[in-house]
Motif scaffolding. Structure first.
Motif, PDB file in Angstrom:
ATOM      1  N   PHE A 208      -3.742  14.564   7.011  1.00 61.24           N
ATOM      2  CA  PHE A 208      -2.342  14.194   6.833  1.00 61.24           C
ATOM      3  C   PHE A 208      -2.121  12.750   7.275  1.00 61.24           C
ATOM      4  CE2 PHE A 208       2.139  13.918   7.725  1.00 61.24           C
ATOM      5  CZ  PHE A 208       2.754  14.747   6.797  1.00 61.24           C
ATOM      6  N   ALA A 209      -2.745  12.377   8.397  1.00 62.82           N
ATOM      7  CA  ALA A 209      -2.589  11.019   8.914  1.00 62.82           C
ATOM      8  C   ALA A 209      -3.198   9.989   7.962  1.00 62.82           C
ATOM      9  CB  ALA A 209      -3.244  10.911  10.292  1.00 62.82           C
ATOM     10  N   ILE A 210      -4.329  10.319   7.333  1.00 64.68           N
ATOM     11  CA  ILE A 210      -4.925   9.417   6.350  1.00 64.68           C
ATOM     12  C   ILE A 210      -3.934   9.142   5.226  1.00 64.68           C
ATOM     13  CG2 ILE A 210      -6.695   9.186   4.554  1.00 64.68           C
ATOM     14  CD1 ILE A 210      -8.571  10.808   6.363  1.00 64.68           C
ATOM     15  N   GLY A 211      -3.353  10.220   4.691  1.00 65.60           N
ATOM     16  CA  GLY A 211      -2.402  10.068   3.589  1.00 65.60           C
ATOM     17  C   GLY A 211      -1.174   9.281   3.983  1.00 65.60           C
ATOM     18  N   ALA A 212      -0.606   9.600   5.149  1.00 67.20           N
ATOM     19  CA  ALA A 212       0.600   8.911   5.598  1.00 67.20           C
ATOM     20  C   ALA A 212       0.339   7.426   5.826  1.00 67.20           C
ATOM     21  CB  ALA A 212       1.129   9.560   6.874  1.00 67.20           C
ATOM     22  N   SER A 213      -0.860   7.096   6.333  1.00 71.23           N
ATOM     23  CA  SER A 213      -1.188   5.684   6.566  1.00 71.23           C
ATOM     24  C   SER A 213      -1.398   4.945   5.253  1.00 71.23           C
ATOM     25  CB  SER A 213      -2.437   5.562   7.445  1.00 71.23           C
ATOM     26  OG  SER A 213      -3.579   6.058   6.777  1.00 71.23           O
ATOM     27  N   LEU A 214      -1.895   5.647   4.215  1.00 73.80           N
ATOM     28  CA  LEU A 214      -2.094   5.012   2.914  1.00 73.80           C
ATOM     29  C   LEU A 214      -0.773   4.599   2.279  1.00 73.80           C
ATOM     30  CD1 LEU A 214      -4.848   7.268   1.283  1.00 73.80           C
ATOM     31  CD2 LEU A 214      -5.109   4.927   2.102  1.00 73.80           C
ATOM     32  N   ALA A 215       0.308   5.311   2.629  1.00 70.15           N
ATOM     33  CA  ALA A 215       1.611   5.028   2.028  1.00 70.15           C
ATOM     34  C   ALA A 215       2.099   3.625   2.352  1.00 70.15           C
ATOM     35  CB  ALA A 215       2.633   6.064   2.498  1.00 70.15           C
ATOM     36  N   SER A 216       1.640   3.060   3.454  1.00 70.95           N
ATOM     37  CA  SER A 216       2.091   1.727   3.853  1.00 70.95           C
ATOM     38  C   SER A 216       1.145   0.632   3.374  1.00 70.95           C
ATOM     39  CB  SER A 216       2.206   1.650   5.380  1.00 70.95           C
ATOM     40  OG  SER A 216       0.946   1.859   5.996  1.00 70.95           O
ATOM     41  N   LYS A 217       0.097   1.028   2.628  1.00 75.97           N
ATOM     42  CA  LYS A 217      -0.884   0.047   2.166  1.00 75.97           C
ATOM     43  C   LYS A 217      -0.589  -0.373   0.731  1.00 75.97           C
ATOM     44  CE  LYS A 217      -4.569   1.262   5.341  1.00 75.97           C
ATOM     45  NZ  LYS A 217      -3.638   1.722   6.341  1.00 75.97           N
ATOM     46  N   SER A 218      -0.877  -1.617   0.423  1.00 77.99           N
ATOM     47  CA  SER A 218      -0.615  -2.152  -0.914  1.00 77.99           C
ATOM     48  C   SER A 218      -1.927  -2.482  -1.610  1.00 77.99           C
ATOM     49  CB  SER A 218       0.241  -3.418  -0.821  1.00 77.99           C
ATOM     50  OG  SER A 218      -0.413  -4.399  -0.029  1.00 77.99           O
ATOM     51  N   ALA A 219      -1.901  -2.435  -2.951  1.00 74.69           N
ATOM     52  CA  ALA A 219      -3.102  -2.694  -3.751  1.00 74.69           C
ATOM     53  C   ALA A 219      -3.118  -4.135  -4.244  1.00 74.69           C
ATOM     54  CB  ALA A 219      -3.179  -1.721  -4.920  1.00 74.69           C
ATOM     55  N   GLU A 220      -3.217  -5.084  -3.305  1.00 73.31           N
ATOM     56  CA  GLU A 220      -3.341  -6.494  -3.662  1.00 73.31           C
ATOM     57  C   GLU A 220      -4.828  -6.850  -3.788  1.00 73.31           C
ATOM     58  OE1 GLU A 220      -1.125  -8.941  -0.942  1.00 73.31           O
ATOM     59  OE2 GLU A 220       0.519  -7.493  -0.839  1.00 73.31           O
ATOM     60  N   ARG A 221      -5.107  -7.946  -4.507  1.00 71.46           N
ATOM     61  CA  ARG A 221      -6.491  -8.366  -4.753  1.00 71.46           C
ATOM     62  C   ARG A 221      -7.292  -7.187  -5.305  1.00 71.46           C
ATOM     63  NH1 ARG A 221      -7.597 -13.065  -1.798  1.00 71.46           N
ATOM     64  NH2 ARG A 221      -9.452 -13.207  -3.116  1.00 71.46           N
ATOM     65  N   VAL A 222      -6.733  -6.562  -6.374  1.00 67.21           N
ATOM     66  CA  VAL A 222      -7.295  -5.317  -6.905  1.00 67.21           C
ATOM     67  C   VAL A 222      -8.733  -5.496  -7.385  1.00 67.21           C
ATOM     68  CG1 VAL A 222      -7.041  -3.562  -8.704  1.00 67.21           C
ATOM     69  CG2 VAL A 222      -5.027  -4.417  -7.508  1.00 67.21           C
ATOM     70  N   GLN A 223      -9.050  -6.645  -7.991  1.00 67.95           N
ATOM     71  CA  GLN A 223     -10.394  -6.854  -8.519  1.00 67.95           C
ATOM     72  C   GLN A 223     -11.445  -6.808  -7.411  1.00 67.95           C
ATOM     73  OE1 GLN A 223     -10.882 -10.551 -10.639  1.00 67.95           O
ATOM     74  NE2 GLN A 223     -12.567  -9.746 -11.881  1.00 67.95           N
ATOM     75  N   ILE A 224     -11.168  -7.494  -6.304  1.00 74.37           N
ATOM     76  CA  ILE A 224     -12.111  -7.509  -5.178  1.00 74.37           C
ATOM     77  C   ILE A 224     -12.156  -6.134  -4.515  1.00 74.37           C
ATOM     78  CG2 ILE A 224     -12.621  -8.531  -2.933  1.00 74.37           C
ATOM     79  CD1 ILE A 224     -11.214 -11.075  -3.964  1.00 74.37           C
ATOM     80  N   ALA A 225     -10.976  -5.534  -4.332  1.00 75.33           N
ATOM     81  CA  ALA A 225     -10.916  -4.202  -3.725  1.00 75.33           C
ATOM     82  C   ALA A 225     -11.658  -3.183  -4.581  1.00 75.33           C
ATOM     83  CB  ALA A 225      -9.467  -3.774  -3.533  1.00 75.33           C
ATOM     84  N   GLY A 226     -11.589  -3.359  -5.908  1.00 75.66           N
ATOM     85  CA  GLY A 226     -12.316  -2.467  -6.810  1.00 75.66           C
ATOM     86  C   GLY A 226     -13.819  -2.606  -6.646  1.00 75.66           C
ATOM     87  N   TRP A 227     -14.288  -3.839  -6.473  1.00 74.27           N
ATOM     88  CA  TRP A 227     -15.712  -4.093  -6.232  1.00 74.27           C
ATOM     89  C   TRP A 227     -16.166  -3.451  -4.931  1.00 74.27           C
ATOM     90  CZ3 TRP A 227     -20.617  -4.932  -6.735  1.00 74.27           C
ATOM     91  CH2 TRP A 227     -21.356  -5.531  -5.725  1.00 74.27           C
ATOM     92  N   LEU A 228     -15.374  -3.626  -3.870  1.00 74.43           N
ATOM     93  CA  LEU A 228     -15.726  -3.049  -2.578  1.00 74.43           C
ATOM     94  C   LEU A 228     -15.711  -1.518  -2.643  1.00 74.43           C
ATOM     95  CD1 LEU A 228     -13.732  -5.457  -0.231  1.00 74.43           C
ATOM     96  CD2 LEU A 228     -16.187  -5.502  -0.747  1.00 74.43           C
ATOM     97  N   SER A 229     -14.769  -0.962  -3.391  1.00 77.79           N
ATOM     98  CA  SER A 229     -14.703   0.496  -3.554  1.00 77.79           C
ATOM     99  C   SER A 229     -15.917   1.000  -4.325  1.00 77.79           C
ATOM    100  CB  SER A 229     -13.416   0.888  -4.294  1.00 77.79           C
ATOM    101  OG  SER A 229     -12.280   0.521  -3.551  1.00 77.79           O
ATOM    102  N   PHE A 230     -16.351   0.231  -5.327  1.00 78.85           N
ATOM    103  CA  PHE A 230     -17.552   0.586  -6.090  1.00 78.85           C
ATOM    104  C   PHE A 230     -18.777   0.596  -5.171  1.00 78.85           C
ATOM    105  CE2 PHE A 230     -21.329  -0.884  -8.434  1.00 78.85           C
ATOM    106  CZ  PHE A 230     -21.457   0.142  -9.371  1.00 78.85           C
TER     107      PHE A 230
END
Length: 310
Positions: A208-230
């Protein structure tokens, strides 16, 4: 595959519930912070202490398994840093990106989910993975960032690393649990029940805490974040699998556990470190958000793949 997906779905549904509560502000950021603190210092610590107290060091530490996970994680870490250097980033920013690429949410998501999905025999290898992440790679980040900014290594850096480890409740819980196990003294019945009851709050609370903390996060620099997620969701489990099956052969079950752990999304504590050092927190935030959302499918695929022969 479908069977594994249906088994993992309730865990991600709890994350989704937390996300909804945070997104609608029913759970404020302050409330999320206190829930996270409760899970981190009390519920998860009780779970890890109880697990460790019922295991021997030999059931947790296996040299070949540790080498396999270290090799796979270090290789992923190195690739992420190399790509960051090619983009002209400084050492400290490259290090935080590498942390995103190689360190998963083993504490809050891996310990409760994999222990239930793969059985109690998986607890030892999961604790080994968690210990390596916290002791080796979290320390490496502090050394790289502090050393880069100071221009040299000093005893102050090592002191910072040592204090950080001693103050981490997950490390303390594991060490104390192993001390109790090594002493041979049984845990009194009421104490064991207390730890079990408190530890049972770790799974729903952490998710529950993981989900609630994600709510305050934004998806900026999506291309780089996508690479790191990959890197985190695909490259990391692949490299750990290669190490487990080719270079440091371990049992099929051990490989299944550590590869599944390597498939977990980016750890939330990477964001805390990014904020603390002022290193691309938005980029890290986006990587956590994207990797967690994508892991609903990727984690199921990896677990189905590694458990198929078992």
């Amino acid at each position: 595959m479908l069977d594994i997906f249906l088994k993992t779905l309730p865990f991600f549904a709890l994350i989704g519930l937390g996300y909804g509560a945070g997104r609608t502000r029913f759970f404020t950021e302050e409330a999320t912070a206190y829930l996270t603190k409760f899970v981190f210092y009390f519920a998860l610590s009780a779970m890890l202490f109880r697990f460790s107290a019922n295991l021997s060091i030999s059931e947790i530490f296996d040299g070949r398994l540790a080498a396999a996970y270290l090799w796979g994680t270090a290789f992923t870490y190195g690739i992420a840093m190399a790509v960051a250097f090619l983009r002209g980033l400084k050492v400290e920013t490259a290090a935080i990106e590498a942390q995103c690429a190689a360190i998963g949410n083993t504490g809050f998501l891996g310990v409760p989910m994999l222990a239930l999905l793969l059985g109690q025999e998986a607890v030892g290898p999961i604790i080994l993975v968690l210990a390596i992440d916290l002791i080796v790679f979290s320390s490496l980040l502090v050394i790289l960032v502090t050393g880069s900014r100071d221009g040299r290594m000093s005893t102050a850096v090592l002191r910072t690393v040592g204090v950080g480890l001693v103050k981490n409740p997950m490390i303390v819980s594991i060490v104390l649990g192993l001390a109790v196990s090594g002493s041979g003294l049984p845990i009194p019945g009421p104490v064991n029940e207390f730890l079990a009851t408190l530890g049972n709050a770790a799974t729903p609370g952490a998710l529950f805490a993981i989900g609630a903390s994600l709510a305050s996060k934004s998806a900026e620099r999506v291309q780089i974040a996508g690479w790191l997620s990959f890197c985190k969701l695909v490259l990391h489990p692949l490299f750990v699998a290669a190490a487990c099956y080719l270079f440091f052969p371990v049992t099929a079950f051990q490989a299944a556990v550590v590869v599944s752990a390597a498939a977990l999304p980016v750890a939330g504590n990477v964001f805390i470190l990014a904020q603390h050092y002022g290193l691309a927190p938005q980029r890290v935030s986006a990587a956590i958000l994207i990797s967690t959302a994508a892991s609903i499918l990727t984690v199921s695929v990896v677990i189905a793949w590694v458990t198929a022969p078992l």
